[in-house]
Design a protein around this motif. Structure first.
Motif, PDB file in Angstrom:
ATOM      1  N   THR A   1     -15.231  26.587 -10.138  1.00 47.20           N
ATOM      2  CA  THR A   1     -15.335  25.001 -10.210  1.00 47.20           C
ATOM      3  C   THR A   1     -14.910  24.746 -11.722  1.00 47.20           C
ATOM      4  O   THR A   1     -14.394  23.832 -11.995  1.00 47.20           O
ATOM      5  CB  THR A   1     -16.571  24.714  -9.696  1.00 47.20           C
ATOM      6  N   GLY A   2     -15.575  25.364 -12.877  1.00 50.80           N
ATOM      7  CA  GLY A   2     -15.220  25.288 -14.116  1.00 50.80           C
ATOM      8  C   GLY A   2     -13.866  25.156 -14.588  1.00 50.80           C
ATOM      9  O   GLY A   2     -13.408  24.452 -15.318  1.00 50.80           O
ATOM     10  N   ILE A   3     -13.006  26.467 -14.085  1.00 50.32           N
ATOM     11  CA  ILE A   3     -11.814  26.598 -14.391  1.00 50.32           C
ATOM     12  C   ILE A   3     -10.985  25.433 -14.138  1.00 50.32           C
ATOM     13  O   ILE A   3     -10.205  24.493 -14.959  1.00 50.32           O
ATOM     14  CB  ILE A   3     -11.398  27.734 -13.807  1.00 50.32           C
ATOM     15  N   TYR A   4     -11.111  24.844 -12.838  1.00 51.57           N
ATOM     16  CA  TYR A   4     -10.426  23.583 -12.296  1.00 51.57           C
ATOM     17  C   TYR A   4     -10.918  22.202 -13.188  1.00 51.57           C
ATOM     18  O   TYR A   4      -9.801  21.498 -13.412  1.00 51.57           O
ATOM     19  CB  TYR A   4     -10.716  23.640 -10.726  1.00 51.57           C
ATOM     20  N   LEU A   5     -11.978  22.266 -13.279  1.00 56.79           N
ATOM     21  CA  LEU A   5     -12.509  20.795 -13.912  1.00 56.79           C
ATOM     22  C   LEU A   5     -12.173  20.812 -15.477  1.00 56.79           C
ATOM     23  O   LEU A   5     -11.677  19.770 -16.056  1.00 56.79           O
ATOM     24  CB  LEU A   5     -14.120  20.610 -13.813  1.00 56.79           C
ATOM     25  N   ASN A   6     -12.202  21.989 -16.000  1.00 53.45           N
ATOM     26  CA  ASN A   6     -11.808  22.155 -17.355  1.00 53.45           C
ATOM     27  C   ASN A   6     -10.187  21.810 -17.401  1.00 53.45           C
ATOM     28  O   ASN A   6      -9.775  20.934 -18.427  1.00 53.45           O
ATOM     29  CB  ASN A   6     -12.134  23.469 -17.864  1.00 53.45           C
TER      30      ASN A   6
ATOM     31  N   ALA B   1      -8.953  26.134  -3.785  1.00 54.62           N
ATOM     32  CA  ALA B   1      -9.176  26.116  -5.053  1.00 54.62           C
ATOM     33  C   ALA B   1     -10.791  26.521  -5.374  1.00 54.62           C
ATOM     34  O   ALA B   1     -11.030  27.220  -5.969  1.00 54.62           O
ATOM     35  CB  ALA B   1      -8.814  24.914  -5.834  1.00 54.62           C
ATOM     36  N   LEU B   2     -11.455  25.706  -4.369  1.00 53.87           N
ATOM     37  CA  LEU B   2     -13.054  26.058  -4.259  1.00 53.87           C
ATOM     38  C   LEU B   2     -13.116  27.005  -3.085  1.00 53.87           C
ATOM     39  O   LEU B   2     -13.301  26.419  -1.890  1.00 53.87           O
ATOM     40  CB  LEU B   2     -13.819  24.950  -4.404  1.00 53.87           C
ATOM     41  N   PRO B   3     -13.194  28.510  -3.083  1.00 50.81           N
ATOM     42  CA  PRO B   3     -13.272  29.107  -2.018  1.00 50.81           C
ATOM     43  C   PRO B   3     -14.737  29.366  -1.585  1.00 50.81           C
ATOM     44  O   PRO B   3     -15.409  30.496  -1.368  1.00 50.81           O
ATOM     45  CB  PRO B   3     -12.635  30.528  -2.610  1.00 50.81           C
ATOM     46  N   TYR B   4     -15.206  27.995  -1.191  1.00 46.23           N
ATOM     47  CA  TYR B   4     -16.587  28.155  -0.582  1.00 46.23           C
ATOM     48  C   TYR B   4     -16.940  26.715   0.015  1.00 46.23           C
ATOM     49  O   TYR B   4     -15.868  25.880   0.082  1.00 46.23           O
ATOM     50  CB  TYR B   4     -17.764  28.151  -1.816  1.00 46.23           C
TER      51      TYR B   4
END
Length: 525
Positions: free
Chosen positions: A265-270, A289-292
Motif C-alpha cells: 500500500t505504501g509503494i502505491y500511495l508514495n 495493486a492491493l493483493p488483499y
C-alpha cells in the motif's frame, strides 16, 4: 518407359509438389507471426496469406489443404506465443520440456482454425469463381471469430490487430469491430493471389471486376478512416482535458503476494503522492495493486480513502473482492474507485482466465481441481454486472487484464454510458518478452471501437494513454517503478459498434455458412 520408372517419377512429382506447398504454408506462418510485436512488420499483412492460398489451391483434397493450414498455424503461433514457455516455466515451476509442450499444445489448438480456413477455402476455390472475392475473406472471419469465442475464446493477435499503427485503416472498427480489418486484409491477399496465379485462367471481365471491387473497398475504408479521425478531433477540440496519473508499482509476481500489506500500500500511495505535483484529478493503479481483501481491512480501507479525500483525487485500483452468497464465500478480481467525496464503486472481472483465475469443469472433474488448486490456480468467481466506476462526471468502464481483447464485452460499458475506459493489468507474468507489447497493441482497439480514451495502468508496464482514434499518446517502459501523467477527455457519443456489436461478423458468417450449405444444390445442377 517402364511402369516402375513412371511410378518413381509420379512419386517424385507428388513429393516435390507437397514439399513446395508445405514450404509455402510455412512461409505464410512465419510472415503472419512477423506482423505483430516485437517484429511489427505489419505491411507484410497484405501478402502474408498468398503462399498459403497457393498451397491450398494446389492441393488435391480437403485433408491435404487442412494439413497445410495446420502447419502454417502451428509455426505462426509458436513464434507469436513463445513467451508461454517462459511464463509456465518461471511461474508454474514446471520443467522446460513441459513448458515447451504446453506451448505446442496451445499452438496446435489455435492452428486448427488456420487449418479449417484452408480446408474450406479449397472447397470455395473449387466451387465458386467471382463470389470468392467475398467468400474467402468470409471464411477467414468465420473461423477467426470462432477462435475468439469458442471455449471461453482466445482472440490474441487476430490478423486485423496487426494494423494497430495504421490509424486511417483501423477507424472502420467503430462499425465492424476488428474482424472488419481481417476481412479487408484477406480480401487483398486473395486479389494478389488470384492475379499472380490465376491471371491466365480468368476472363478480362472478371479480372476488371475484382480490381475495381478491391480498390473500391480499400479506398472506402481509408477514406472513412481519415474522415473519422477528423470527426473525432473536431469533437474533442472544445472538450476539457482531465489530467490522469498512471501508477506503475513494478512489484514482482513472487514478491507481490509475499510482502506486507503495509509495504504494498505504501509503494502505491508514495508514487501517487509524487504525482500530485502535476495536480491529476484521477490516479489509476494496476490490477490487484492491493493483493488483499481491502473490504476486510478497515485500517487500509480508511488509509486509502483518507488519502483520496485529503488530496482531492479519485483513485481507481485493483484488489481482491469478497461476497458471501448462499452460505459460500466468493472471491473476485475487483476494480475499485474511491472518490474524493468519500464514496466508492467497484467492478468485478467478467471474463476470467481459465487455469489462471479459475478451474474449468471443477465440479465435473474434482480430481483435476484438486491437483490444479495445489499448483496455485486461482479460485475466482466471474462478475455478473457491468458496473460503472463513477465520480462526478467521470464514468469509467473497466477492463481487467485481457478483458480488453473481448470487444463484445467492452462495448457494454460505452453503450451504458461510460465516457472513458480504464485498462488495469499485471503483465509481470510475461517477463521481458514480446507479450507486454502484444497486449498493449491489442488495447488500441477498444479505444477506436468505442470512441473512448483508454487509460491503462500495468504493474510492470506497459502503462499508457490511448486516444479514441487509436493513437498511443504516451507510454512507460516495462519493469520500471514510475508514474505517467497524461490527459483524457470525456466522450458520450456512441459508435455503431457500441450500439449494435458484431453485426458485421454475423452477416459475414451467414454468407459463409450459406455458401457451404448451397454447394449440394449447386453441384446437383
Amino acid at each position: 518407359m517402364g511402369r516402375s520408372e513412371k511410378s518413381r517419377k509420379m512419386m517424385f512429382g507428388i513429393s516435390r509438389r507437397v514439399l513446395f506447398n508445405s514450404a509455402s504454408a510455412c512461409l505464410s506462418g512465419i510472415t503472419v507471426a512477423f506482423l505483430f510485436p516485437n517484429f511489427n512488420l505489419e505491411f507484410l499483412a497484405w501478402v502474408s496469406l498468398v503462399p498459403l492460398l497457393y498451397a491450398v489451391s494446389n492441393s488435391n483434397s480437403f485433408k491435404e489443404s487442412f494439413l497445410y493450414g495446420f502447419l502454417a498455424g502451428v509455426i505462426s503461433y509458436i513464434i507469436i506465443l513463445y513467451w508461454i514457455v517462459y511464463t509456465v516455466q518461471k511461474f508454474g515451476g514446471l520443467p522446460y520440456y513441459i513448458a515447451a509442450f504446453a506451448l505446442l499444445l496451445l499452438a496446435s489448438y489455435l492452428a486448427l482454425y488456420f487449418a479449417l480456413f484452408s480446408g474450406f477455402g479449397r472447397i470455395l476455390l473449387n466451387n465458386y469463381r467471382i463470389l470468392n472475392i467475398i467468400l474467402i475473406p468470409s471464411c477467414w472471419v468465420f473461423f477467426e471469430f470462432l477462435k475468439s469465442n469458442l471455449l471461453t475464446g482466445f482472440p490474441w493477435e487476430n490478423l486485423g490487430v496487426s494494423q494497430y499503427l495504421n490509424l486511417p485503416f483501423i477507424q472502420i472498427v467503430n462499425i465492424t469491430g476488428t474482424p472488419g480489418l481481417s476481412f479487408v486484409i484477406v480480401l487483398v491477399n486473395y486479389l494478389v493471389f488470384h492475379f499472380i496465379f490465376y491471371k491466365n485462367r480468368i476472363s478480362k471481365k472478371q479480372a476488371l471486376f475484382e480490381l475495381i471491387f478491391g480498390l473500391s473497398v480499400f479506398i472506402i475504408v481509408i477514406s472513412y478512416g481519415y474522415y473519422n479521425i477528423y470527426s473525432v478531433n473536431r469533437l474533442l477540440r472544445n472538450k476539457k482535458p482531465v489530467r490522469v496519473a498512471l501508477i506503475q508499482g513494478n512489484i514482482g509476481m513472487f514478491q507481490k503476494w509475499k510482502i506486507t500489506k503495509k509495504r504494498t500500500t505504501g509503494i502505491y500511495l508514495n508514487l501517487t503522492k509524487k504525482s500530485l505535483k502535476y495536480r491529476p484529478k484521477l490516479a489509476i493503479w494496476p490490477e490487484t495493486a492491493l493483493p488483499y481483501i481491502i473490504s476486510r481491512e478497515p485500517f487500509y480501507w480508511d488509509k486509502v480513502m483518507n488519502f483520496s479525500k485529503k488530496n482531492k483525487i479519485d483513485l481507481i485500483f485493483g484488489a481482491i473482492g469478497l461476497k458471501l452468497l448462499n452460505g459460500r464465500y466468493h472471491f473476485y478480481n475487483r476494480d475499485y474507485m474511491f472518490t474524493q467525496s468519500g464514496g466508492f464503486s467497484y467492478y468485478d472481472k467478467h471474463h476470467l482466465v481459465p487455469f489462471g483465475e479459475y478451474i474449468p469443469l471443477k465440479n465435473q472433474l474434482p480430481f483435476l481441481a484438486h491437483i490444479l488448486k495445489g499448483a496455485g490456480i486461482g479460485n475466482f468467481t466471474a462478475g455478473k454486472r457491468f458496473r460503472m466506476l463513477k465520480s462526478g462526471n467521470l464514468k469509467a468502464g473497466s477492463m481487467i487484464c485481457y478483458e480488453s481483447l473481448f470487444n463484445s464485452l467492452v462495448r457494454n460499458f460505452s453503450k451504458k454510458g461510460a465516457n472513458f475506459l480504464v485498462s488495469i493489468t499485471d503483465d509481470a507474468w510475461y517477463g521481458r518478452t514480446s507479450a507486454p507489447y502484444q497486449d498493449m497493441s491489442m488495447t488500441v482497439f477498444p479505444a477506436v471501437e468505442n470512441e473512448r480514451f483508454v487509460a491503462r495502468a500495468g504493474n510492470s508496464g506497459i502503462s499508457g494513454i490511448i486516444s479514441p482514434t487509436g493513437k498511443i499518446l504516451g507510454e512507460t517502459g516495462i519493469f520500471k517503478r514510475t508514474y505517467l501523467i497524461g490527459y483524457i477527455k470525456l466522450i458520450n457519443r456512441k459508435t455503431f459498434f457500441a450500439l449494435y456489436g458484431n453485426i458485421f461478423v454475423y452477416i459475414i458468417d451467414a454468407v459463409f455458412i450459406l455458401s457451404i450449405a448451397y454447394l449440394p444444390v449447386k453441384n446437383k445442377k
